[in-house]
Design a protein around this motif. Sequence first.
Motif: not given
Length: 171
Positions: A148-171
Amino acid sequence: MISRCKTTFTRLILVSTVIATSSACTSLTDKNEASTKTKQLAKTLSKPPSSFGDTLSINPMAAVFYNPDSVQREKIKAANTKEIFESMSHEFFFQMNNAKLLIRRDWPEIKIIECSQARYLLFEKKDGTSKCIDLNTRDDMSGIILFDGQKDPEFADMMNIDTDLGFYFKN
């Protein structure tokens, strides 16, 4: 109605017991075959190094989809049985396509970046700092990194990508 439910429940318990019992009674040969298959799968966990030494710079709001280069892919293929390699390739292909569809539909502001010909990923933060990831240190053949440009990059779980997108980009 209650007796039918009891009968169905009893059948379910009986079938579960038979399955559990039959799987618990494996022969020594079956155990040896399982051990051989486990060793074959273990080969998958050691991804060969990239044949590239390039660095890809990534600016904010990105999802980086990384895959092996053609030489790595051939080495992974050679180190595994045809079935295992095809299964892994099929799984990653569909998981990545699903992730791309979700990003395009629900997160259109996130840039999708494909990477297969760079070893290093340099994530440039908005504050001027950066974080470098060496893909040779990752044992997975393919994956997704969110940034996102502010936090460190994060490896996402492809099986739970919709959840990971929300957690990473909204928090």
